[in-house]
Design an enzyme around this catalytic site. Structure first.
Site, PDB file in Angstrom:
ATOM      1  N   GLU A  35       5.770   5.981  13.568  1.00  0.00           N
ATOM      2  CA  GLU A  35       7.008   5.720  12.806  1.00  0.00           C
ATOM      3  C   GLU A  35       7.830   6.983  12.587  1.00  0.00           C
ATOM      4  O   GLU A  35       9.058   6.952  12.650  1.00  0.00           O
ATOM      5  CB  GLU A  35       6.697   5.055  11.457  1.00  0.00           C
ATOM      6  N   HIS A  71       0.620  -4.249   3.122  1.00  0.00           N
ATOM      7  CA  HIS A  71       1.669  -4.812   3.976  1.00  0.00           C
ATOM      8  C   HIS A  71       2.710  -5.607   3.186  1.00  0.00           C
ATOM      9  O   HIS A  71       3.458  -6.385   3.763  1.00  0.00           O
ATOM     10  CB  HIS A  71       1.058  -5.739   5.038  1.00  0.00           C
TER      11      HIS A  71
END
Lengths: 361, 328
Positions: free
Chosen positions: B60, B129
Site C-alpha cells: 500500500e 477489516h
C-alpha cells in the site's frame, strides 16, 4: 502525443550527455562551473550554520532565531548533487530526496536567495516560507523536494518515474535518500514495484555512514549497502560519492538504462557528512581521527586537484570563485533578512487547488 | 436512466472518465487480471490494457505513494484500496505527501489523485477489516473526503473526484456494492464536491448522516418517524465530509431547532463529534434541545454477527434519539 515525440527527440540516447567520462570538454568551462557549484553549496551551508547559531536582536532588544526548526547540512556530500545536476534534464527529469535538500536544490539552479529566504521563513523563499529547511521545492526544474519523513518520499520517486514512462517523455527520476532510509519498508516496497514496472528510476542511497547518530554497522545488518537491493532484480553498485566524475559516469549509465526501458538501477553512493545530523548534533560518536581522514577526501579538494592537474583551473581562479560565491551567499543572507514574512492571511493559501462552495478557515 | 448496482456505477464513472482523459489510470491490488477483488473494475483491463489498469503487489505504501508522485507530474491516478482499513500502513503517503505537498511547496504542485475503496463495518470481517476511516482523513487539511450513499451518488461524486485537482478520499462500503439504484447515463452527469443534499424537507428535526448508515438505518428510521410518530424530519445527506457544507447544515438546524447526527464511527473524536463542534456555536441560539449523536459502540468490531449488529446504530437508536431531542 506530438509533445511527447518532440521531447523524445530532445532526449534521444544519441544526444551527448556532458562529460560522463571525466574527459575535459570545451576548455574546461563545464568543469569549472561544477567546481563553482560545489563551492557555492559549501559556502551556503557553512553560512547557514552561522546564521542558525546567531540569533538576531530586534529593535525592541528582544532576540529572534533567524532560522528555526530542524536544519540538516550537506557539507561533504557536494559531489553527489553536482554529479546528478551535470546530467539532469531540467523540466523533464525529476529529483526527489530526503530532508538534507539544500545542496541538491542549489545544484539544480535554485538561487541562494530563494534557498536562504526559505530557511528564514520568508515569503520570497522557494516554498513561500511554508516548507522550511526540509522542504525545498522547485517545480519548473523538476525538483520535487525535500521530504521530512525518512523513506516516505521513495514511493513518490517511483511515481515520478511511472509518470515519465506513462508519458513516454524520456525523463528519468533520481530518487535519493540517506542510509537511514533503507531500513524503512517503503524502500523495499518501492524498489520491488519499480523493478516490476520497469520504470526509469535511479534509486540511490547517499551513504554518509551514519543515520542520525547511528553508524551503518549498527543500523544495517548488511554493511555493503549496494547489496541491500539484491532482491529486486536490478543492477546495483557502489559509487565513490566524493568523486564528481564517478557520480556522473554512474548516473549516466543508469539514466541511459532507464531511457532504454530496461528499468531502475540502485547505487550506494558512498560519501561523508562533515557536520552533525542536525544543528544540535555535536558528532561525539565520530572519532576525531576519522573526521580528519575524511577531510583528505573532501570532494571539493579532490576535484580542485584534479582540475588543476589537468590544467583546467588555477589556484587563483579557485580563489576568485571562492570570493564570488561567498559574496553571493552573503548577499542572499542580507536579502533574506530584509525580505518580508508571509502575510498572516497567507497561511490559508495553497492548501487546495480548487475552490469549493464552503471552505473552512 | 439505468438501474445499476453501486459497483457498476463506480465502474461507469471510472470508464467514462478514462475515455475522456488519457491521463486517468487505475491501480491497486487485483484490479486488472482478477477483475477487481469486488469486481468493481471488471472488464477494465480488457478495455484499457495493462498500461492503464495496473495490478500492484500488496504494498500500500508503494502504490499509494506512486499515485501521489504521478499526480504531481500531471497524471490523474485512481487508487483502489481493497479496504480502507489497510490504509493504516500508508497514511504517511496520504497525509504527509498527498495532503501536504501542495502547501509545503508554496502551492507549486497540484495532486489530482483519487483514493477509493471499501470503508467501514462490513459483514463479520473482524476488528482489522472494519475500520471507519472518515474521521482519520476528513480532519486533514489538503484532502477532500467524500462518501456516497446511493449508486447515483457514487457515479456523480466519483466523476467529480476524478476531475478534481485536489486529492480525494472516496469512501465506499463493500456492503453497498450490490445495492441497486437508478443512475443517469449522461456522461456529463456529476455531483459537485462540497455540497450536501437535503434529501427530505421537514420542520421538526434535522438528521445528518452519510454513506452506508444513511442507507442502512437512517432512511428506514425516517420512514418510521414520519409515519408512526408524526415527526417531520429534515434529512441531510452530507455527501462530502470535508469541506463540509456547513451552510446547508446550519440553515436546516436553524429552521428545525433540533439535530441528530448518525454515523458508524466511534463517538469520541469520531466524525460526528467534529461536525457537532462545527454547528453548536452558529446554531446555539436556535436549538431547542442538545444535539444528539448516534454512533457505534466504542469497542473493536467483533466477529460475531449478533455482536457486530448490536454495536452499530440501529433504527431503534435513531428513533429514540430523535424522540429525545423532540421531547416526545
Amino acid at each position: 502525443m506530438a509533445v511527447a515525440n518532440e521531447l523524445e527527440r530532445k532526449v534521444k540516447l544519441s544526444a551527448p550527455i556532458p562529460n560522463g567520462n571525466g574527459q575535459p570538454q570545451g576548455g574546461g568551462e563545464v568543469e569549472r562551473q561544477r567546481l563553482r557549484t560545489m563551492l557555492l553549496i559549501r559556502r551556503f551551508e557553512e553560512k547557514t550554520y552561522v546564521q542558525y547559531t546567531e540569533p538576531r536582536t530586534l529593535p525592541d532588544g528582544s532576540k529572534e532565531m533567524k532560522i528555526g526548526g530542524f536544519c540538516h547540512l550537506y557539507s561533504g556530500q557536494e559531489a553527489v548533487a553536482v554529479g546528478i545536476a551535470a546530467i539532469f534534464k531540467k523540466g523533464i527529469d525529476a529529483l526527489v530526496n530526503g530532508y538534507r535538500c539544500h545542496g541538491h536544490s542549489l545544484a539544480l539552479g535554485m538561487s541562494p536567495r530563494a534557498a536562504m529566504a526559505e530557511l528564514f521563513g520568508r515569503a520570497t523563499g522557494c516554498s513561500k516560507g511554508k516548507g522550511g529547511s526540509m522542504h525545498f521545492f522547485d517545480k519548473e526544474v523538476g525538483n520535487h523536494g525535500g521530504h521530512g519523513i525518512v523513506g516516505g518520499h521513495i514511493p513518490l520517486g517511483l511515481g515520478f518515474a511511472f509518470a515519465q514512462k506513462y508519458k513516454k517523455n524520456g525523463g528519468v527520476t533520481y530518487c535519493l535518500f540517506g542510509d537511514g532510509a533503507i531500513n524503512q519498508g517503503t524502500f523495499n516496497e518501492a524498489l520491488n514495484m519499480a523493478s516490476l514496472l520497469k520504470v526509469p528510476a535511479v534509486f540511490m542511497v547517499e551513504n554518509n555512514g551514519v543515520a542520525m547518530g547511528t553508524q551503518v554497522e549498527r543500523h544495517s545488518a548488511e554493511r555493503d549497502l549496494a547489496k541491500r537491493a539484491l532482491g529486486y532484480n536490478m543492477p546495483t553498485e557502489n559509487v565513490d560519492g566524493n568523486d564528481v566524475d564517478a557520480v556522473i559516469a554512474a548516473m549516466t549509465k543508469a539514466a541511459e538504462r532507464g531511457m532504454r526501458g530496461e528499468g531502475p538501477t540502485f547505487y550506494s553512493v558512498n560519501t561523508y557528512r562533515f557536520r552533525g545530523h542536525s544543528m544540535s548534533d555535536a558528532m561525539k560518536y565520530r572519532p576525531k581521527e576519522e573526521a580528519e581522514k575524511a577531510k583528505l577526501r573532501d570532494p571539493i579538494l579532490l576535484y580542485s586537484e584534479k582540475l588543476k592537474s589537468r590544467g583546467l583551473v588555477t589556484q587563483e581562479q579557485i580563489e576568485a570563485m571562492e570570493a564570488e560565491v561567498q559574496s553571493e551567499v552573503n548577499q542572499a543572507v542580507e536579502q533574506a533578512e530584509a525580505d518580508p514574512n508571509p502575510g498572516l492571511d497567507e497561511r490559508f493559501d495553497d492548501i487546495l487547488a480548487e475552490t469549493y462552495p464552503y471552505q473552512p478557515k | 436512466m439505468a438501474v445499476l448496482q453501486l459497483r457498476e456505477a463506480l465502474r461507469a464513472a471510472m470508464t467514462e472518465e478514462m475515455d475522456r482523459d488519457p491521463n486517468v489510470f487505475l491501480l491497486g491490488e487485483e484490479v486488472a487480471e482478477y477483475n477487481g477483488a469486488y469486481k468493481v473494475s471488471q472488464g477494465m483491463l480488457d478495455k484499457y490494457g495493462p498500461g492503464r489498469v495496473i495490478d500492484t503487489p500488496i504494498s500500500e505504501a508503494a502504490f499509494s505513494g506512486l499515485a501521489v508522485g504521478a499526480a504531481t507530474m500531471g497524471l490523474r491516478p485512481i487508487v483502489e484500496f481493497m479496504s480502507w482499513s489497510f490504509t493504516w500502513v500508508c497514511i504517511d503517503q496520504i497525509v504527509n505527501n498527498a495532503a501536504n505537498v501542495r502547501y509545503m511547496s508554496g502551492g507549486q504542485y497540484k495532486v489530482p489523485v483519487v483514493f477509493r475503496g471499501g470503508n467501514g463495518i462490513a459483514h463479520q470481517l473482524g476488528a482489522t477489516h472494519s475500520h471507519r476511516m472518515e474521521s482519520v482523513y476528513a480532519r486533514i487539511p489538503g484532502l477532500i473526503t467524500v462518501c456516497p450513499s446511493t449508486p447515483a451518488e457514487a457515479k456523480g461524486l466519483l466523476k467529480s473526484a476524478i476531475r478534481c485537482d485536489d486529492p480525494v478520499i472516496f469512501l465506499e462500503s463493500e456492503k453497498m456494492l450490490n445495492e441497486k439504484g437508478e443512475v443517469p447515463d449522461d456522461t456529463n452527469f456529476t455531483i459537485p464536491l462540497g455540497v450536501a443534499n437535503v434529501e427530505r424537507q421537514g420542520k421538526d428535526v434535522t438528521i445528518l448522516s452519510y454513506g452506508r448508515p444513511l442507507q442502512r438505518v437512517v432512511r428506514p428510521a425516517v420512514e418510521a418517524l414520519v409515519n408512526d410518530h408524526q415527526i417531520d424530519v429534515e434529512l441531510i445527506d452530507l455527501r462530502t465530509l470535508r469541506p463540509l457544507d456547513l451552510h446547508t447544515i446550519v440553515e436546516s438546524v436553524k429552521k428545525t431547532g433540533r439535530c441528530v447526527i448518525v454515523d458508524e464511527d466511534w463517538g469520541y473524536a469520531g466524525m460526528g463529534s467534529g461536525i457537532l463542534y462545527k454547528i453548536q456555536k452558529p446554531c446555539f441560539d436556535y436549538l431547542d434541545a442538545p444535539i444528539e449523536y448516534v454512533h457505534s459502540d466504542e469497542i473493536p468490531v467483533p466477529f460475531n454477527h449478533y455482536l457486530e449488529e448490536a454495536m452499530m446504530p440501529s433504527v431503534d437508536r435513531i428513533v429514540s434519539a430523535v424522540k429525545d431531542v423532540c421531547y416526545r
